[in-house]
Motif scaffolding. Structure first.
Motif, PDB file in Angstrom:
ATOM      1  N   ILE A   1      38.970  -3.690  17.248  1.00 28.33           N
ATOM      2  CA  ILE A   1      37.972  -3.453  16.543  1.00 28.33           C
ATOM      3  C   ILE A   1      38.481  -3.563  15.030  1.00 28.33           C
ATOM      4  O   ILE A   1      39.420  -2.886  14.674  1.00 28.33           O
ATOM      5  N   THR A   2      38.212  -4.525  14.175  1.00 30.80           N
ATOM      6  CA  THR A   2      38.628  -4.922  12.779  1.00 30.80           C
ATOM      7  C   THR A   2      38.027  -3.903  11.967  1.00 30.80           C
ATOM      8  O   THR A   2      37.169  -3.034  12.236  1.00 30.80           O
ATOM      9  N   ARG A   3      38.623  -3.881  10.743  1.00 34.71           N
ATOM     10  CA  ARG A   3      38.255  -2.936   9.604  1.00 34.71           C
ATOM     11  C   ARG A   3      36.644  -3.175   9.423  1.00 34.71           C
ATOM     12  O   ARG A   3      36.119  -1.990   8.967  1.00 34.71           O
ATOM     13  N   ASP A   4      36.135  -4.245   9.447  1.00 35.04           N
ATOM     14  CA  ASP A   4      34.947  -4.267   9.159  1.00 35.04           C
ATOM     15  C   ASP A   4      33.879  -4.312  10.461  1.00 35.04           C
ATOM     16  O   ASP A   4      32.808  -4.960  10.805  1.00 35.04           O
TER      17      ASP A   4
ATOM     18  N   ARG B   1      47.176  -4.618  18.101  1.00 37.19           N
ATOM     19  CA  ARG B   1      46.151  -3.877  17.988  1.00 37.19           C
ATOM     20  C   ARG B   1      46.055  -3.100  16.710  1.00 37.19           C
ATOM     21  O   ARG B   1      45.178  -3.156  15.912  1.00 37.19           O
ATOM     22  N   SER B   2      47.111  -2.600  16.192  1.00 35.78           N
ATOM     23  CA  SER B   2      47.399  -1.948  14.967  1.00 35.78           C
ATOM     24  C   SER B   2      46.947  -3.009  13.760  1.00 35.78           C
ATOM     25  O   SER B   2      46.251  -2.810  12.759  1.00 35.78           O
ATOM     26  N   VAL B   3      47.574  -3.899  13.639  1.00 38.33           N
ATOM     27  CA  VAL B   3      47.808  -4.749  12.583  1.00 38.33           C
ATOM     28  C   VAL B   3      46.264  -5.634  12.504  1.00 38.33           C
ATOM     29  O   VAL B   3      46.054  -5.711  11.467  1.00 38.33           O
ATOM     30  N   CYS B   4      45.839  -6.075  13.655  1.00 40.97           N
ATOM     31  CA  CYS B   4      44.645  -6.798  13.543  1.00 40.97           C
ATOM     32  C   CYS B   4      43.527  -5.522  13.201  1.00 40.97           C
ATOM     33  O   CYS B   4      42.275  -5.893  12.717  1.00 40.97           O
ATOM     34  N   GLY B   5      43.485  -4.364  13.734  1.00 45.02           N
ATOM     35  CA  GLY B   5      42.489  -3.506  13.400  1.00 45.02           C
ATOM     36  C   GLY B   5      42.624  -2.989  11.755  1.00 45.02           C
ATOM     37  O   GLY B   5      41.506  -2.608  11.502  1.00 45.02           O
ATOM     38  N   GLN B   6      43.620  -3.209  10.913  1.00 53.47           N
ATOM     39  CA  GLN B   6      43.657  -3.026   9.757  1.00 53.47           C
ATOM     40  C   GLN B   6      43.132  -4.016   9.003  1.00 53.47           C
ATOM     41  O   GLN B   6      42.888  -3.885   7.713  1.00 53.47           O
TER      42      GLN B   6
ATOM     43  N   GLU C   1      40.301  -7.300   8.259  1.00 45.57           N
ATOM     44  CA  GLU C   1      39.012  -7.747   8.283  1.00 45.57           C
ATOM     45  C   GLU C   1      38.963  -9.188   9.246  1.00 45.57           C
ATOM     46  O   GLU C   1      39.962  -9.827   9.249  1.00 45.57           O
ATOM     47  N   LEU C   2      37.680  -9.324   9.515  1.00 50.79           N
ATOM     48  CA  LEU C   2      37.846 -10.425  10.531  1.00 50.79           C
ATOM     49  C   LEU C   2      38.110 -11.944   9.729  1.00 50.79           C
ATOM     50  O   LEU C   2      38.760 -12.761  10.230  1.00 50.79           O
ATOM     51  N   ASP C   3      37.607 -12.061   8.539  1.00 49.60           N
ATOM     52  CA  ASP C   3      38.011 -13.129   7.823  1.00 49.60           C
ATOM     53  C   ASP C   3      39.416 -13.330   7.423  1.00 49.60           C
ATOM     54  O   ASP C   3      40.053 -14.458   7.553  1.00 49.60           O
ATOM     55  N   GLN C   4      40.215 -12.185   7.241  1.00 52.94           N
ATOM     56  CA  GLN C   4      41.460 -12.095   7.180  1.00 52.94           C
ATOM     57  C   GLN C   4      42.476 -12.639   8.112  1.00 52.94           C
ATOM     58  O   GLN C   4      43.206 -13.527   8.235  1.00 52.94           O
ATOM     59  N   ILE C   5      41.785 -12.177   9.453  1.00 53.25           N
ATOM     60  CA  ILE C   5      42.349 -12.427  10.980  1.00 53.25           C
ATOM     61  C   ILE C   5      42.244 -13.995  11.081  1.00 53.25           C
ATOM     62  O   ILE C   5      43.029 -14.828  11.486  1.00 53.25           O
ATOM     63  N   LEU C   6      41.157 -14.512  10.682  1.00 56.29           N
ATOM     64  CA  LEU C   6      40.936 -15.921  10.919  1.00 56.29           C
ATOM     65  C   LEU C   6      41.672 -16.779   9.826  1.00 56.29           C
ATOM     66  O   LEU C   6      41.994 -18.080  10.365  1.00 56.29           O
ATOM     67  N   SER C   7      41.774 -16.637   8.660  1.00 51.31           N
ATOM     68  CA  SER C   7      42.020 -17.328   7.658  1.00 51.31           C
ATOM     69  C   SER C   7      43.666 -17.046   7.330  1.00 51.31           C
ATOM     70  O   SER C   7      44.272 -18.185   6.676  1.00 51.31           O
ATOM     71  N   GLU C   8      44.156 -16.032   7.729  1.00 49.86           N
ATOM     72  CA  GLU C   8      45.363 -15.566   6.985  1.00 49.86           C
ATOM     73  C   GLU C   8      46.521 -15.326   8.333  1.00 49.86           C
ATOM     74  O   GLU C   8      47.283 -14.410   8.476  1.00 49.86           O
TER      75      GLU C   8
END
Length: 175
Positions: A73-76, A116-121, A123-130
């Motif tokens: 579950i992302t930050r957003d 889980r921890s890093v992706c949970g911290q 946002e979805l946009d960051q995970i997809l673009s960075e």
């Protein structure tokens, strides 16, 4: 009654052969004598004292480990599944045998929780673009945690990000 010399020679030969070990070029043998660490054997034909010594073989080849999909579950507050692949190798075989019971299992568990921890911290946009930044961050954290075990993490790559179906539809509409 005296044992014949042939029997003594056969017993000595059997004891000698019981201690012979072959280590491949990519392996090292961690030797324990009466349960205490005595050294690391290099590749080749090696001999240990039968019954007294025990040798644990450790592969020094790079290991490619699949990190199974993790619910995140992302930050957003977006729920998604993320999986990755981990590339690592054992640099210090004595630490990999002595410091942790099963270094493969331990590395797998650290990888899953860190993913889980890093992706949970983020946002979805960051995970997809960075992705590169996230991969680098994952590699640094996992490497730091496995370093006491004599393991060097070379790379972590996020393989796949599965978005919920309603999120996919909303992104498609926006596009």
């Amino acid at each position: 009654m005296v044992a014949s010399p042939a029997i003594v020679i056969v017993v000595l030969l059997a004891l000698f052969l019981a201690g012979v070990r072959v280590l491949q070029e990519y392996e090292r043998g961690v030797v324990f004598r009466f349960g205490r660490f005595v050294g690391v054997k290099e590749a080749g034909l090696r001999w240990i004292i039968p019954i007294i010594d025990r040798m644990a073989k450790v592969s020094l080849r790079e290991i490619v480990m699949d990190v199974p999909p993790q619910e995140v579950i992302t930050r957003d507050n977006v729920s998604l599944k993320v999986n990755a692949v981990l590339y690592f190798r054992v640099l210090h075989p004595e630490k990999a045998v002595i410091q942790v019971e099963n270094y493969l299992y331990g590395t797998s568990q650290i990888s899953q929780t860190t993913l889980r921890s890093v992706c949970g911290q983020a946002e979805l946009d960051q995970i997809l673009s960075e992705r590169e930044h996230i991969n680098q961050h994952l590699q640094e954290i996992i490497d730091l945690q496995t370093e006491p075990w004599g393991i060097k993490v070379r790379s972590v790559e996020v393989k796949q990000i599965d978005l919920p179906l309603d999120m996919q539809r909303a992104m498609a509409r926006q596009a």
